[in-house]
Write a protein that holds these residues in place. Structure first.
Motif, PDB file in Angstrom:
ATOM      1  N   ARG A  33       0.843  -1.197   0.000  1.00  0.00           N
ATOM      2  CA  ARG A  33       0.000   0.000   0.000  1.00  0.00           C
ATOM      3  C   ARG A  33       0.876   1.244   0.000  1.00  0.00           C
ATOM      4  O   ARG A  33       0.816   2.063   0.915  1.00  0.00           O
ATOM      5  N   HIS A  41       4.792   2.262  -5.860  1.00  0.00           N
ATOM      6  CA  HIS A  41       4.102   1.979  -7.111  1.00  0.00           C
ATOM      7  C   HIS A  41       4.618   2.898  -8.217  1.00  0.00           C
ATOM      8  O   HIS A  41       4.882   2.442  -9.349  1.00  0.00           O
ATOM      9  N   ARG A  67      -5.357   1.668  -6.008  1.00  0.00           N
ATOM     10  CA  ARG A  67      -4.484   1.340  -7.128  1.00  0.00           C
ATOM     11  C   ARG A  67      -5.205   1.547  -8.465  1.00  0.00           C
ATOM     12  O   ARG A  67      -4.669   2.146  -9.395  1.00  0.00           O
ATOM     13  N   TRP A  88      -3.930   5.427  -8.440  1.00  0.00           N
ATOM     14  CA  TRP A  88      -2.523   5.208  -8.784  1.00  0.00           C
ATOM     15  C   TRP A  88      -2.312   5.083 -10.288  1.00  0.00           C
ATOM     16  O   TRP A  88      -1.435   5.744 -10.846  1.00  0.00           O
ATOM     17  N   HIS A  89      -3.088   4.230 -10.948  1.00  0.00           N
ATOM     18  CA  HIS A  89      -2.905   4.024 -12.388  1.00  0.00           C
ATOM     19  C   HIS A  89      -3.226   5.284 -13.193  1.00  0.00           C
ATOM     20  O   HIS A  89      -2.421   5.684 -14.053  1.00  0.00           O
TER      21      HIS A  89
END
Length: 362
Positions: free
Chosen positions: A108, A113, A346, A350-351
């Motif tokens: 996390r 990431h 995510r 995030w993406h």
């Protein structure tokens, strides 16, 4: 100048148990628990079980400390990525609570990431205020801490500011040339907060200000009590729910990590606290266009770089209506913390954020 790894990472690495008998301040938490469960004995019992479990649970070790980078005063940049010839991406957390929410655990971690996706990712660690920092306000955190560190980077960076870090990032981006800027749940127009919340926070600051003035700083407990006042029922319900979380599960680890983060962190300087509560929450200095750093008014419409405002449509801490009006807007149905560390973070943040950064040189 190179700085050593964060004290927070070092301290966490030395202990795998609760750092203190939180939540902090515990007496206030217990008072809220008793009041919110007065008519529900079953909820009260579950909340106490969850509290005891939180206090006694064994913590997993933290992720490895990142590489050190430039520093200014007691603030420093921590490097997660590597120089790939593209523009550095600097993540700026709030002054409230530690920066580890952006690097919560191996699974996390927004920063890890981004580094794995090929971005030259950096994280600002604001450090712990020192006695001489009493008069360092929000503008000073931009001009005397953030901008001097960014000046060491090889190329104009992309700034990504979370919560109050987004507000500070906007100040930096107006003052200096940046490649791009994104804010995540950043407060800007405080008229977008519910009147009740602004009244509660104003009353809290009026009570706390004389003591904070004498101390020269704003203890973390003062800030935490303000967050609890916004939604006391939810504060208790999440501990009651934690009582039945499966031992050893990802949900258990996530709860412990988030609550330890929320119950930790250094104080604010007195000047930063007074700026936040008296000038921003009460007077809406930023939203009204009156915030200045040096002689420069900080106006998001003056940005000369691509900009993205990520907003939460379910956020009680920073409502979407208070976020800055930037050139692009991304609305997410995720909470203030959940949008960066939750199960959907995510996919939903995030993406898309990584793709946006790549589009703009990061």
């Amino acid at each position: 100048m190179e700085a050593s790894p964060t004290a927070a990472h070092t301290a966490l690495a030395q202990s795998n148990v609760a750092p203190q008998h939180g939540p902090r301040p515990l007496p206030l938490f217990l008072n809220i628990l008793w009041r919110e469960t007065e008519s529900d004995p079953e909820l009260r019992r579950a909340a106490f079980r969850g509290l005891r479990r939180y206090q006694e649970a064994t913590r997993p070790p933290p992720p490895p400390a990142p590489g050190p980078g430039p520093c200014a005063g007691h603030a420093r940049l921590l490097r997660y990525g590597t120089d790939n010839g593209r523009h550095p991406v600097v993540f700026i957390p709030s002054l409230i609570n530690p920066p580890q929410v952006l690097d919560l655990s191996e699974n996390r971690s927004l920063l890890r990431h981004m580094a794995a996706a090929g971005h030259d990712a950096w994280l600002v660690d604001w450090g712990t205020p020192q006695p001489g920092d009493t008069t360092l306000g929000l503008a000073g955190h931009v001009s005397e801490r953030l901008l001097p560190m960014l000046a060491h980077l090889p190329r104009p960076p992309i700034l990504v500011g979370y919560c109050l870090g987004g507000t500070l990032a906007l100040g930096a981006a107006v003052l200096r040339t940046m490649k791009a800027i994104a804010t995540i749940a950043a407060p800007w127009d405080f008229a977008g907060f519910p009147d009740h919340d602004r009244t509660e926070i104003g009353a809290l600051w009026n009570r706390a200000k004389p003591l904070c003035d004498r101390l020269g700083y704003v203890p973390m407990e003062v800030l935490q009590s303000g967050f609890w006042a916004m939604d006391p029922a939810r504060t208790i319900r999440k501990y009651a729910a934690f009582a039945d979380t499966a031992p050893g599960s990802d949900a258990e680890r996530a709860f412990l990590a988030v609550e330890d983060w929320a119950n930790g962190g250094p104080p604010l300087t007195f000047a930063a606290g007074d700026d936040l509560f008296a000038k921003f929450y009460a007077d809406n200095m930023s939203g009204n266009g009156d915030w200045t750093i040096g002689e420069r008014h900080i106006d998001p419409s003056a940005l000369n770089c691509p900009s993205l405002s990520v907003r939460s449509t379910t956020d009680r801490i920073v409502p979407a209506a208070s976020c800055p009006p930037l050139s692009e807007i991304l609305n997410l149905p995720l909470g203030h913390v959940g949008m960066v560390v939750g199960g959907m973070a995510r996919e939903r943040l995030w993406h898309p954020l990584s793709a946006w950064l790549s589009t703009h040189g990061g």
